[in-house]
Design an enzyme around this catalytic site. Structure first.
Site, PDB file in Angstrom:
ATOM      1  N   LYS A  62      35.211  32.345  50.214  1.00  0.00           N
ATOM      2  CA  LYS A  62      34.823  33.743  51.132  1.00  0.00           C
ATOM      3  C   LYS A  62      34.598  34.517  50.276  1.00  0.00           C
ATOM      4  O   LYS A  62      34.245  35.636  50.289  1.00  0.00           O
ATOM      5  CB  LYS A  62      36.148  33.904  52.688  1.00  0.00           C
ATOM      6  CG  LYS A  62      36.184  33.040  53.259  1.00  0.00           C
ATOM      7  CD  LYS A  62      37.447  33.543  54.436  1.00  0.00           C
ATOM      8  CE  LYS A  62      37.228  32.241  55.151  1.00  0.00           C
ATOM      9  NZ  LYS A  62      39.367  32.721  56.022  1.00  0.00           N
ATOM     10  N   GLY A  63      35.871  34.333  48.697  1.00  0.00           N
ATOM     11  CA  GLY A  63      35.657  35.487  48.069  1.00  0.00           C
ATOM     12  C   GLY A  63      34.311  36.540  47.477  1.00  0.00           C
ATOM     13  O   GLY A  63      34.177  37.455  47.177  1.00  0.00           O
ATOM     14  N   ASP A  98      33.465  34.538  42.982  1.00  0.00           N
ATOM     15  CA  ASP A  98      34.578  35.981  42.079  1.00  0.00           C
ATOM     16  C   ASP A  98      35.081  35.742  41.492  1.00  0.00           C
ATOM     17  O   ASP A  98      34.517  36.493  40.492  1.00  0.00           O
ATOM     18  CB  ASP A  98      34.762  36.254  43.613  1.00  0.00           C
ATOM     19  CG  ASP A  98      35.824  35.013  43.755  1.00  0.00           C
ATOM     20  OD1 ASP A  98      35.572  33.724  43.265  1.00  0.00           O
ATOM     21  OD2 ASP A  98      36.727  34.681  45.266  1.00  0.00           O
ATOM     22  N   ASP A 147      38.544  30.275  36.618  1.00  0.00           N
ATOM     23  CA  ASP A 147      39.771  30.994  36.117  1.00  0.00           C
ATOM     24  C   ASP A 147      39.674  29.460  35.432  1.00  0.00           C
ATOM     25  O   ASP A 147      39.702  29.507  34.243  1.00  0.00           O
ATOM     26  CB  ASP A 147      41.165  31.041  37.015  1.00  0.00           C
ATOM     27  CG  ASP A 147      42.233  30.978  36.500  1.00  0.00           C
ATOM     28  OD1 ASP A 147      42.911  31.041  35.797  1.00  0.00           O
ATOM     29  OD2 ASP A 147      43.398  30.832  37.963  1.00  0.00           O
ATOM     30  N   PHE A 165      47.081  38.305  38.425  1.00  0.00           N
ATOM     31  CA  PHE A 165      45.862  37.796  39.925  1.00  0.00           C
ATOM     32  C   PHE A 165      45.642  38.817  40.380  1.00  0.00           C
ATOM     33  O   PHE A 165      46.677  39.960  40.810  1.00  0.00           O
ATOM     34  CB  PHE A 165      47.530  36.907  40.487  1.00  0.00           C
ATOM     35  CG  PHE A 165      46.905  36.671  41.873  1.00  0.00           C
ATOM     36  CD1 PHE A 165      46.038  35.472  42.259  1.00  0.00           C
ATOM     37  CD2 PHE A 165      46.469  37.242  42.937  1.00  0.00           C
ATOM     38  CE1 PHE A 165      45.665  35.069  42.738  1.00  0.00           C
ATOM     39  CE2 PHE A 165      46.276  36.453  44.186  1.00  0.00           C
ATOM     40  CZ  PHE A 165      45.877  35.886  44.134  1.00  0.00           C
ATOM     41  N   VAL A 166      44.461  39.204  40.085  1.00  0.00           N
ATOM     42  CA  VAL A 166      43.800  40.412  41.314  1.00  0.00           C
ATOM     43  C   VAL A 166      42.794  39.802  43.098  1.00  0.00           C
ATOM     44  O   VAL A 166      43.589  39.304  43.124  1.00  0.00           O
ATOM     45  CB  VAL A 166      42.803  40.640  40.312  1.00  0.00           C
ATOM     46  CG1 VAL A 166      43.269  40.697  39.326  1.00  0.00           C
ATOM     47  CG2 VAL A 166      41.369  39.463  40.090  1.00  0.00           C
ATOM     48  N   ASP A 207      41.006  37.494  48.239  1.00  0.00           N
ATOM     49  CA  ASP A 207      42.913  37.714  48.869  1.00  0.00           C
ATOM     50  C   ASP A 207      44.002  36.636  47.817  1.00  0.00           C
ATOM     51  O   ASP A 207      44.119  36.386  47.143  1.00  0.00           O
ATOM     52  CB  ASP A 207      42.305  36.673  50.496  1.00  0.00           C
ATOM     53  CG  ASP A 207      42.640  35.429  49.381  1.00  0.00           C
ATOM     54  OD1 ASP A 207      41.406  34.339  48.519  1.00  0.00           O
ATOM     55  OD2 ASP A 207      43.643  34.805  49.766  1.00  0.00           O
ATOM     56  N   ARG A 249      41.733  41.338  51.343  1.00  0.00           N
ATOM     57  CA  ARG A 249      39.462  41.404  50.464  1.00  0.00           C
ATOM     58  C   ARG A 249      39.131  42.295  50.973  1.00  0.00           C
ATOM     59  O   ARG A 249      38.012  42.298  50.218  1.00  0.00           O
ATOM     60  CB  ARG A 249      39.137  39.743  51.335  1.00  0.00           C
ATOM     61  CG  ARG A 249      39.495  38.524  51.292  1.00  0.00           C
ATOM     62  CD  ARG A 249      38.489  37.943  52.418  1.00  0.00           C
ATOM     63  NE  ARG A 249      39.043  36.130  52.359  1.00  0.00           N
ATOM     64  CZ  ARG A 249      39.644  35.582  51.071  1.00  0.00           C
ATOM     65  NH1 ARG A 249      39.104  35.683  50.010  1.00  0.00           N
ATOM     66  NH2 ARG A 249      39.503  34.287  51.488  1.00  0.00           N
TER      67      ARG A 249
HETATM   68  P1  IMP Z   1      39.664  27.825  39.189  1.00  0.00           P
HETATM   69  O1  IMP Z   1      39.119  26.749  40.056  1.00  0.00           O
HETATM   70  O2  IMP Z   1      40.936  27.964  37.714  1.00  0.00           O
HETATM   71  O3  IMP Z   1      38.373  28.705  38.350  1.00  0.00           O
HETATM   72  O4  IMP Z   1      40.076  28.545  40.887  1.00  0.00           O
HETATM   73  C1  IMP Z   1      38.215  29.588  40.838  1.00  0.00           C
HETATM   74  C2  IMP Z   1      39.422  30.235  41.605  1.00  0.00           C
HETATM   75  O5  IMP Z   1      40.537  30.367  42.715  1.00  0.00           O
HETATM   76  C3  IMP Z   1      38.262  31.046  42.680  1.00  0.00           C
HETATM   77  O6  IMP Z   1      37.301  31.163  42.846  1.00  0.00           O
HETATM   78  C4  IMP Z   1      39.274  32.206  43.109  1.00  0.00           C
HETATM   79  O7  IMP Z   1      39.260  31.390  44.819  1.00  0.00           O
HETATM   80  C5  IMP Z   1      40.305  31.531  43.064  1.00  0.00           C
HETATM   81  N1  IMP Z   1      41.215  32.304  41.994  1.00  0.00           N
HETATM   82  C6  IMP Z   1      41.225  32.399  41.143  1.00  0.00           C
HETATM   83  N2  IMP Z   1      41.673  33.753  39.951  1.00  0.00           N
HETATM   84  C7  IMP Z   1      42.470  34.665  41.171  1.00  0.00           C
HETATM   85  C8  IMP Z   1      42.847  35.732  41.570  1.00  0.00           C
HETATM   86  O8  IMP Z   1      43.568  36.490  39.659  1.00  0.00           O
HETATM   87  N3  IMP Z   1      42.830  36.434  42.583  1.00  0.00           N
HETATM   88  C9  IMP Z   1      42.519  35.738  43.788  1.00  0.00           C
HETATM   89  N4  IMP Z   1      41.953  34.628  43.834  1.00  0.00           N
HETATM   90  C10 IMP Z   1      41.793  33.609  42.782  1.00  0.00           C
HETATM   91 MG    MG Z   2      36.397  31.129  44.697  1.00  0.00          MG
END
Ligand code: IMP
Ligand code: MG
Length: 192
Positions: free
Chosen positions: A42-43, A93, A96, A145-146, A152, A158
């Site tokens: 949803k982000g 959004d 990471d 972490f944001v 969220d 959100r």
């Molecule tokens: P990745 O697979 O580790 O790249 O994770 C990406 C997903 O994790 C993003 O689409 C977000 O939904 C969630 N995410 C990663 N970092 C944050 C953060 O700092 N705040 C909130 N959601 C996050």
């Molecule tokens: Mg996401």
């Protein structure tokens, strides 16, 4: 400012200025092309709505243990239509570990779209588990972490119009952190 927010990382006006800029760039780059903006729920919803082109959504969630991004994602909502005649731009959004996007891109490429690229609002600067090429990015941020502007913690925050960092006491002891690698904001600062 919301009582649980320790610090505003990116204020509302800066987010909007950046999104307008990205929107113009995307419109220019995909002029005369059949573009589908694919928002990851949803982000990315506020971000994609502000970019506003042809929109479809997918809802995905990580398998298994919620605190570790395994990179294997489950599709909760698939696309409404085939993408073989489309240039797909995935709108996220935040990137990471890169695992979620890497998996999603692999899956979409099997459906034979004309192209697949990524537009992310935030890029966490870190060594990724998998490299993902980011065609468009709004802001780079440190390993924090944001929340806000769609993002969220435990489904909260959100709706904040800005992107911020939570106060330590806003993290409940009983709820597990939604993703791995996300250090407590104060711990994380040591790495920045
Ligand atoms: P990745 O697979 O580790 O790249 O994770 C990406 C997903 O994790 C993003 O689409 C977000 O939904 C969630 N995410 C990663 N970092 C944050 C953060 O700092 N705040 C909130 N959601 C996050
Ligand atoms: Mg996401």
């Amino acid at each position: 400012m919301h009582k649980d927010i320790a610090e505003i990382l990116i204020p509302e006006e800066e987010i909007h200025a950046k999104v307008v800029e990205l929107g113009k760039q995307i419109t220019r780059d995909y002029q005369d092309k059949n573009l589908l903006l694919l928002g990851v729920l949803k982000g990315a919803v506020p971000f994609i709505i502000d970019l506003l082109v042809d929109i479809d959504y997918m809802a995905i969630s990580s398998y298994g243990n919620e605190t570790h991004s395994t990179g294997v994602v489950r599709i909760l909502k698939d696309l409404e239509a085939p993408i073989d005649q489309k240039h797909v731009l995935i709108v996220e959004d935040i990137v990471d570990s890169g695992l979620t996007l890497n998996y999603l891109m692999g899956m979409l490429k099997k459906r034979d779209p004309l192209s697949v690229h990524v537009c992310t609002l935030l890029n966490k600067v870190r060594k990724r588990d998998v490299e993902v090429e980011l065609a468009y990015e709004g802001f780079t941020i440190p390993i924090l972490f944001v929340v806000g502007y769609g993002m969220d913690y435990a489904q909260l925050y959100r709706n904040l119009p800005y992107i911020g960092i939570l106060k330590p006491e806003a993290y409940s002891d009983t709820t597990e952190r939604p993703e791995t690698h996300h250090k407590h904001p104060l711990e994380a600062k040591d790495f920045v």
